[in-house]
Design a protein around this motif. Structure first.
Motif: not given
Length: 338
Positions: A60-62, A78-84, A102-105
Motif C-alpha cells: 500500500e505504501l508502494e 525525498t517524499y519517501g523519507r518524509v513518510i518514513s 526503513e528497509k528501502i535503500k
C-alpha cells in the motif's frame, strides 16, 4: 509567517497525529509546510483505505510512491523519507509496530520513477501548483499554461485586480509594446481570455497574499542568524507582486526577472529542470488541443487557429510541428474529452 500545526489541517487524515509529529520535530516553518503538503497527498490514500498511513502494508505504501509520479529519484526519495520519518515516530510512540519504509535503500527508489512526460498535463500542473508554498508562484505557472504571456511576460506583470472579471470568468490581458521608466505600458494591446475556477482561485490567493515564503519553503538558515524565512510583498493593485525593498517602486509592475527567478527557484526546489515559460505554454497548448478534439477527432487548422489566438501567436502555421494529434494522444493517452 507562522504555521499552525494544530489548526487548519483538518483536511488531513488523523490530523491530530500529524500535528503531534510536526510539533515534536525540530522543523523549520518552511519544512513543516512542505511536510503538510506531502501529508495532504497521502491523505487521499488514507481516506480511500480508511486508515492512517502508519497502518499501511508495504504494498500500500508502494502505491503512494508510484502515485507521486516523480520524474527523478531525488523527488520520490525525498517524499519517501518524509513518510518514513513519520512512520518511525509512530513506531516510537507505539502507534505502529514497524516502519515499512526503513528497509528501502536510496537506489531502490529508482523503481518508482515515472518516465519523463513530453509535456506537462493539466493534472501534473495541479500537482506542481499544490507544491508551491506561495500563491504568487502557483499563479505564474497557471497563467503561462492558459495562454498569458506577451512581450517580456507583460500580460502577467500588468495583470491588475480590476482586470479580473469574476462573474464572467475572464481576464483582461495587457501586452506592453513600449513602457515608461517605471515599467508601466506606454503603448500596448489588450485582449480577453476565459478562465476556469481553478485559475480564479489561484488569482484570489495571490491577491490576498501579504508575505512571500523564500525558496518555496526550503530555507536552511540557523535561527541564531535571525534571518526571516519570508519577505513582505509590495501592496498595490497588481496580482503578481515583488518583495518590498528599499529600492522597490510600490507603483510599478513586477519585472520579467522576478518571474524568471521565481520559476528558477521552483525548478530547483521541486527538482523540475524543465520548468520554463515556453515549455509551460506549449504544454498548455497541448492541453487546449486535447480539450478541443476529444478522443475521436484529429487536430485541424481551425483548432490551431483557436490555440494561436488564445496564446497570442501571430501565425498558426508555427504550431503545426508542435500541436499534432499524435502529440496530444501521447500526452493524454487515456483521458476522455470533458
Amino acid at each position: 509567517m507562522k504555521t499552525n500545526t494544530n489548526k487548519k489541517n483538518n483536511y488531513l487524515f488523523r490530523p491530530e497525529l500529524k500535528s503531534a509529529f510536526l510539533e515534536e520535530g525540530d522543523f523549520s516553518q518552511g519544512t513543516i509546510k512542505n511536510y503538510i503538503r506531502i501529508f495532504s497527498k497521502v491523505s487521499e490514500y488514507e481516506k480511500e483505505l480508511d486508515k492512517d498511513i502508519s497502518q499501511f502494508s508495504f504494498e500500500e505504501l508502494e502505491k503512494i510512491l508510484y502515485g507521486f509520479e516523480a520524474n527523478n529519484r531525488h523527488t520520490v526519495e525525498t517524499y519517501g523519507r518524509v513518510i518514513s520519518s513519520y512512520l518511525h515516530w509512530c513506531v516510537q510512540k507505539g502507534i505502529a509496530q514497524e516502519n515499512q519504509l526503513e528497509k528501502i535503500k536510496s537506489n531502490d527508489f529508482d523503481r518508482y520513477i515515472k518516465a519523463k512526460e513530453t509535456y506537462i498535463t493539466e493534472k501534473q500542473l495541479r500537482r506542481y501548483e499544490d507544491l508551491c508554498a506561495n500563491y504568487q508562484d502557483a499563479v505564474i505557472l497557471r497563467l503561462l499554461y492558459i495562454g498569458a504571456g506577451g512581450k517580456q511576460h507583460s500580460e502577467i506583470s500588468n495583470l491588475k485586480v480590476n482586470d479580473v472579471d469574476w462573474d464572467r470568468k475572464q481576464l483582461r490581458l495587457v501586452n506592453s509594446l513600449q513602457v515608461d521608466d517605471r515599467g508601466r505600458p506606454k503603448k500596448s494591446t489588450e485582449r480577453f481570455i476565459p478562465v476556469d475556477n481553478r485559475t480564479l482561485n489561484l488569482i484570489k490567493g495571490a491577491i490576498e497574499q501579504k508575505s512571500y515564503i523564500k525558496r518555496n519553503g526550503f530555507m536552511t538558515i540557523p535561527e541564531k542568524d535571525n534571518v526571516r524565512e519570508y519577505t513582505d510583498l509590495i501592496q498595490n493593485d497588481y496580482v503578481v507582486r515583488a518583495s518590498a525593498t528599499k529600492n522597490s517602486d510600490p507603483l510599478a509592475p513586477v519585472d520579467k526577472f522576478v518571474i524568471h527567478r521565481r520559476l528558477t527557484v521552483l525548478a530547483e526546489t521541486l527538482d523540475i529542470d524543465y520548468l520554463k515559460p515556453k515549455y509551460l505554454q506549449r504544454s498548455g497548448m497541448i492541453y487546449l488541443a486535447h480539450s478541443l478534439i476529444g478522443r475521436d477527432e484529429e487536430v485541424t487548422l481551425d483548432d490551431l487557429k483557436i490555440i494561436a489566438d488564445r496564446f497570442n501567436i501571430k501565425s498558426y502555421h508555427n504550431l503545426k510541428a508542435i500541436i499534432t494529434t499524435k502529440t496530444v494522444r501521447e500526452t493524454y493517452p487515456e483521458e476522455s474529452h470533458e
